[in-house]
Design a protein around this motif. Structure first.
Motif, PDB file in Angstrom:
ATOM      1  N   THR A   5       3.064 -29.252  17.975  1.00 37.74           N
ATOM      2  CA  THR A   5       4.441 -29.202  17.478  1.00 37.74           C
ATOM      3  C   THR A   5       5.271 -30.284  18.131  1.00 37.74           C
ATOM      4  O   THR A   5       5.125 -30.567  19.330  1.00 37.74           O
ATOM      5  CB  THR A   5       5.062 -27.826  17.784  1.00 37.74           C
ATOM      6  OG1 THR A   5       4.327 -26.818  17.089  1.00 37.74           O
ATOM      7  CG2 THR A   5       6.528 -27.768  17.369  1.00 37.74           C
ATOM      8  N   VAL A  39       5.940 -21.913  15.217  1.00 39.66           N
ATOM      9  CA  VAL A  39       6.529 -20.585  15.349  1.00 39.66           C
ATOM     10  C   VAL A  39       6.548 -20.137  16.805  1.00 39.66           C
ATOM     11  O   VAL A  39       7.481 -19.449  17.249  1.00 39.66           O
ATOM     12  CB  VAL A  39       5.770 -19.568  14.464  1.00 39.66           C
ATOM     13  CG1 VAL A  39       4.331 -19.371  14.934  1.00 39.66           C
ATOM     14  CG2 VAL A  39       6.517 -18.248  14.397  1.00 39.66           C
ATOM     15  N   GLU A  40       5.521 -20.527  17.584  1.00 41.90           N
ATOM     16  CA  GLU A  40       5.494 -20.159  19.004  1.00 41.90           C
ATOM     17  C   GLU A  40       6.582 -20.890  19.775  1.00 41.90           C
ATOM     18  O   GLU A  40       7.239 -20.319  20.653  1.00 41.90           O
ATOM     19  CB  GLU A  40       4.124 -20.472  19.597  1.00 41.90           C
ATOM     20  CG  GLU A  40       2.976 -19.712  18.944  1.00 41.90           C
ATOM     21  CD  GLU A  40       3.147 -18.200  19.081  1.00 41.90           C
ATOM     22  OE1 GLU A  40       3.730 -17.754  20.087  1.00 41.90           O
ATOM     23  OE2 GLU A  40       2.702 -17.478  18.172  1.00 41.90           O
ATOM     24  N   GLY A  74       9.382 -21.969  18.502  1.00 41.53           N
ATOM     25  CA  GLY A  74      10.645 -21.367  18.097  1.00 41.53           C
ATOM     26  C   GLY A  74      10.919 -20.069  18.820  1.00 41.53           C
ATOM     27  O   GLY A  74      12.055 -19.781  19.211  1.00 41.53           O
ATOM     28  N   ARG A  75       9.860 -19.282  19.043  1.00 38.86           N
ATOM     29  CA  ARG A  75      10.023 -17.994  19.741  1.00 38.86           C
ATOM     30  C   ARG A  75      10.443 -18.223  21.196  1.00 38.86           C
ATOM     31  O   ARG A  75      11.341 -17.536  21.707  1.00 38.86           O
ATOM     32  CB  ARG A  75       8.711 -17.212  19.673  1.00 38.86           C
ATOM     33  CG  ARG A  75       8.794 -15.822  20.271  1.00 38.86           C
ATOM     34  CD  ARG A  75       7.506 -15.055  20.091  1.00 38.86           C
ATOM     35  NE  ARG A  75       7.287 -14.699  18.689  1.00 38.86           N
ATOM     36  CZ  ARG A  75       6.306 -15.167  17.941  1.00 38.86           C
ATOM     37  NH1 ARG A  75       5.435 -16.035  18.451  1.00 38.86           N
ATOM     38  NH2 ARG A  75       6.167 -14.778  16.695  1.00 38.86           N
TER      39      ARG A  75
END
Length: 299
Positions: free
Chosen positions: A224, A259-260, A262-263
């Protein structure tokens, strides 16, 4: 269904297609991708009986193309949009096809409307058509017999962006109704937006095949690219979770899914200005797998 079984085609010492096998199933669009000269067109010519195989075979619905009665009613084919009689009008071209297939002449008007060729354009000689108009006429002819299978070689050539989007929607709807589509192209970006399965070919050999996710899995671990208002704080938060962020341009690269990231950013209260996949895309994989066939060097 189209089934290619151990297909080889040679011209003297030159091997155009080298022992390839794959299937195209009903209800799917299969993208057949490769650089110019990779063997795509030769394979398709063998499929429709224009070129005999040296070894192996291709069957469509369990039969060789030459054994299919009135084949235009079962297999729609577009191999070269420019290979149409230049002196005939678009309407005459479709009318002759309808007569040959035993179709009502009303089918001609349906197809002209489907591919957005106006009545005035349909009266013009094909020799005065643009390449995009020839592609539309070729697609109309391929669909004329309401076939169960479509074999299309580079159908997006000459189409403008709106035309390419129209074609994608047309072929997707056709597959959704249970049709089988084999679509060849060297334009990976266009095909990956519609294809359920993709077959990558280079120098006559299949170098990869599968759906988009399985192909991307071959390109290495997911990563990412992220930029926040405080990159240092976000990097510390990612490190605390066991990730290994590294500087990349104005932001950070980290080997995990967006997504990780973002978390972690949400938990840390970090404000993000950019979050996207940094993994190699299908184009990178395509160029890597076919690098020895490219005229331009791949760095």
């Amino acid at each position: 269904m189209i089934k290619v079984d151990s297909l080889t085609r040679t011209y003297g010492s030159y091997v155009a297609v080298d022992d390839i096998s794959f299937e195209c199933k009903p209800g799917t669009v299969t993208g057949f991708l490769g650089p110019n000269g990779a063997g795509k067109s030769t394979t398709m010519r063998v499929m429709v009986g224009l070129t005999p195989p040296t070894h192996g075979q291709v069957t469509i619905g369990g039969r060789h193309y030459i054994d299919i009665p009135n084949p235009g009613r079962y297999v729609g084919v577009l191999l070269d949009a420019s290979a149409q009689h230049a002196g005939r009008s678009g309407r005459e071209t479709l009318m002759l096809g309808a007569i040959a297939m035993g179709l009502p002449t009303s089918r001609v008007d349906e197809m002209l409307q489907l591919v957005s060729l106006t009545p005035a354009e349909a009266k013009r000689r094909v020799g005065n058509y643009s390449l995009g108009m020839k592609q539309r006429l070729g697609i109309a002819h391929a669909l004329l017999g309401d076939p169960q299978v479509l074999i299309l070689d580079e159908p997006a050539n000459g189409l403008d962006p709106a035309g390419i989007r129209w074609m994608r929607g047309l072929l997707k709807a056709y597959a959704d109704r249970g049709g089988t589509v084999l679509l060849s192209s060297h334009l990976l970006h266009e095909v990956e937006q519609i294809a359920d399965e993709m077959i990558l070919i280079g120098r006559g050999k299949i170098v990869a095949q599968g759906d988009r996710q399985s192909l991307l899995a071959q390109s290495g671990p997911e990563s990412t690219l992220v930029t926040s208002l405080d990159n240092a704080a976000l990097a510390n938060a990612l490190s605390a979770k066991g990730y290994h962020p590294v500087p990349a341009g104005d932001g950070i690269r980290v080997d995990c899914a967006p997504v990780e990231v973002g978390r972690v950013a949400l938990e840390a209260g970090s404000v993000l200005s950019d979050l996207r996949s940094g993994s190699a895309g299908l184009e990178d994989l395509f160029l890597e797998l076919t690098s020895d066939t490219q005229r331009e060097g791949i760095n």
